[in-house]
Scaffold this active site. Structure first.
Site, mmCIF file in Angstrom:
data_model
loop_
_atom_site.group_PDB
_atom_site.id
_atom_site.type_symbol
_atom_site.label_atom_id
_atom_site.label_comp_id
_atom_site.label_asym_id
_atom_site.label_seq_id
_atom_site.Cartn_x
_atom_site.Cartn_y
_atom_site.Cartn_z
ATOM 1 N N HIS A 1 -10.210 0.202 -26.577
ATOM 2 C CA HIS A 1 -10.546 -0.853 -25.620
ATOM 3 C C HIS A 1 -10.892 -0.234 -24.255
ATOM 4 O O HIS A 1 -11.879 -0.597 -23.634
ATOM 5 C CB HIS A 1 -9.358 -1.803 -25.401
ATOM 6 C CG HIS A 1 -8.969 -2.633 -26.580
ATOM 7 N ND1 HIS A 1 -7.659 -2.811 -26.970
ATOM 8 C CD2 HIS A 1 -9.710 -3.360 -27.452
ATOM 9 C CE1 HIS A 1 -7.613 -3.617 -28.010
ATOM 10 N NE2 HIS A 1 -8.841 -3.958 -28.335
ATOM 11 N N LYS B 1 -1.331 -17.337 -32.764
ATOM 12 C CA LYS B 1 -0.836 -15.991 -33.067
ATOM 13 C C LYS B 1 0.518 -15.777 -32.413
ATOM 14 O O LYS B 1 0.801 -16.353 -31.374
ATOM 15 C CB LYS B 1 -1.813 -14.936 -32.535
ATOM 16 C CG LYS B 1 -2.993 -14.662 -33.447
ATOM 17 C CD LYS B 1 -3.705 -13.396 -32.967
ATOM 18 C CE LYS B 1 -5.000 -13.133 -33.728
ATOM 19 N NZ LYS B 1 -5.740 -11.997 -33.156
ATOM 20 N N ARG C 1 -16.705 -1.061 -34.265
ATOM 21 C CA ARG C 1 -16.170 0.147 -34.895
ATOM 22 C C ARG C 1 -16.790 0.365 -36.265
ATOM 23 O O ARG C 1 -17.092 1.469 -36.651
ATOM 24 C CB ARG C 1 -14.645 0.033 -35.061
ATOM 25 C CG ARG C 1 -13.869 0.030 -33.768
ATOM 26 C CD ARG C 1 -12.460 -0.438 -33.968
ATOM 27 N NE ARG C 1 -12.453 -1.792 -34.490
ATOM 28 C CZ ARG C 1 -11.383 -2.573 -34.604
ATOM 29 N NH1 ARG C 1 -10.208 -2.098 -34.259
ATOM 30 N NH2 ARG C 1 -11.477 -3.798 -35.062
ATOM 31 N N SER D 1 -5.228 -2.664 -32.281
ATOM 32 C CA SER D 1 -3.895 -3.027 -31.772
ATOM 33 C C SER D 1 -2.918 -3.160 -32.939
ATOM 34 O O SER D 1 -1.742 -2.796 -32.818
ATOM 35 C CB SER D 1 -3.972 -4.350 -31.004
ATOM 36 O OG SER D 1 -4.819 -4.223 -29.898
HETATM 37 O O1 PNS Z 1 -9.145 -9.166 -30.118
HETATM 38 P P1 PNS Z 1 -9.581 -10.325 -30.972
HETATM 39 O O2 PNS Z 1 -8.359 -11.122 -31.432
HETATM 40 O O3 PNS Z 1 -10.452 -9.904 -32.115
HETATM 41 O O4 PNS Z 1 -10.462 -11.286 -30.013
HETATM 42 C C1 PNS Z 1 -11.022 -12.472 -30.522
HETATM 43 C C2 PNS Z 1 -11.702 -13.295 -29.425
HETATM 44 C C3 PNS Z 1 -10.763 -13.555 -28.263
HETATM 45 C C4 PNS Z 1 -12.901 -12.546 -28.893
HETATM 46 C C5 PNS Z 1 -12.164 -14.623 -30.103
HETATM 47 O O5 PNS Z 1 -11.099 -15.160 -30.815
HETATM 48 C C6 PNS Z 1 -12.653 -15.675 -29.105
HETATM 49 O O6 PNS Z 1 -13.699 -15.542 -28.527
HETATM 50 N N1 PNS Z 1 -11.847 -16.759 -28.941
HETATM 51 C C7 PNS Z 1 -12.107 -17.809 -27.977
HETATM 52 C C8 PNS Z 1 -12.373 -19.143 -28.668
HETATM 53 C C9 PNS Z 1 -13.852 -19.301 -28.956
HETATM 54 O O7 PNS Z 1 -14.693 -19.264 -28.076
HETATM 55 N N2 PNS Z 1 -14.172 -19.466 -30.250
HETATM 56 C C10 PNS Z 1 -15.516 -19.617 -30.715
HETATM 57 C C11 PNS Z 1 -16.191 -18.264 -30.893
HETATM 58 S S1 PNS Z 1 -17.440 -18.482 -32.021
#
Ligand code: PNS
Length: 161
Positions: free
Chosen positions: A17, A41, A90, A128
């Protein structure tokens, strides 16, 4: 003024990150590391702890700030005046998932671009989740998280035992 959002759960922030944060902070005036408040979560670190850990290891990057958000990512991006969402890639499986997210986000708000940044090969195996697994099983995770937060992760895992 160009503003980019780098979103994620960051539970905890890893070397992978941090590499993406450093590289994107050279391309944008401001990079906002946006920590998702996801009630579905059960994170190891609370939202405020995750933001504080990011602040700790990005203290030397003046144009980077950490914030938390809930709701739609594109809405948060628009509120912040951002024009881009940065995602690190990745693997091919990351791409498949992120490609769908990028299309959905584009559909939700066509003014916000998703930009993919290829993860440094040295960090391509870090997540993570593996940090938490290795740490909880007593393995060496020194090369996986920024030095500044190693003790925080070690102590948190220790407490949970
Ligand atoms: O580190 P992660 O858990 O892979 O991050 C996921 C994240 C935060 C990027 C994704 O869950 C997100 O954008 N959530 C916000 C809700 C949202 O906008 N959902 C629609 C996306 S299509």
């Amino acid at each position: 003024m160009s503003i980019a959002i780098y979103p994620g759960s960051f539970d905890p922030v890893t070397c992978g990150h941090l590499d993406i944060i450093r590289r994107s902070s050279k391309m944008f005036d401001t990079v906002i590391v946006a920590v998702l408040n996801n009630s579905a979560k059960k994170p190891l670190f609370s939202l405020t702890e995750r933001v504080a850990l990011i602040e700790k290891c990005t203290a030397d990057i003046p144009n980077c700030k950490a914030m938390c958000f809930d709701g739609l990512l594109v809405d948060f991006a628009e509120q912040q005046g951002a024009t881009a969402i940065i995602k690190g890639l990745r693997t091919i499986s990351d791409f498949e998932y992120e490609y769908q997210m990028a299309q959905l986000n584009k559909n939700l708000n066509s003014n916000i671009e998703t930009l993919f940044m290829v993860t440094n090969a040295n960090y391509s195996y870090i997540s993570s989740s593996v940090v938490k697994e290795i740490a909880s099983l007593g393995g060496d995770f020194t090369s996986l998280v920024p030095d500044e937060i190693y003790e925080n992760v070690r102590q948190k895992i220790e407490k949970g035992r």
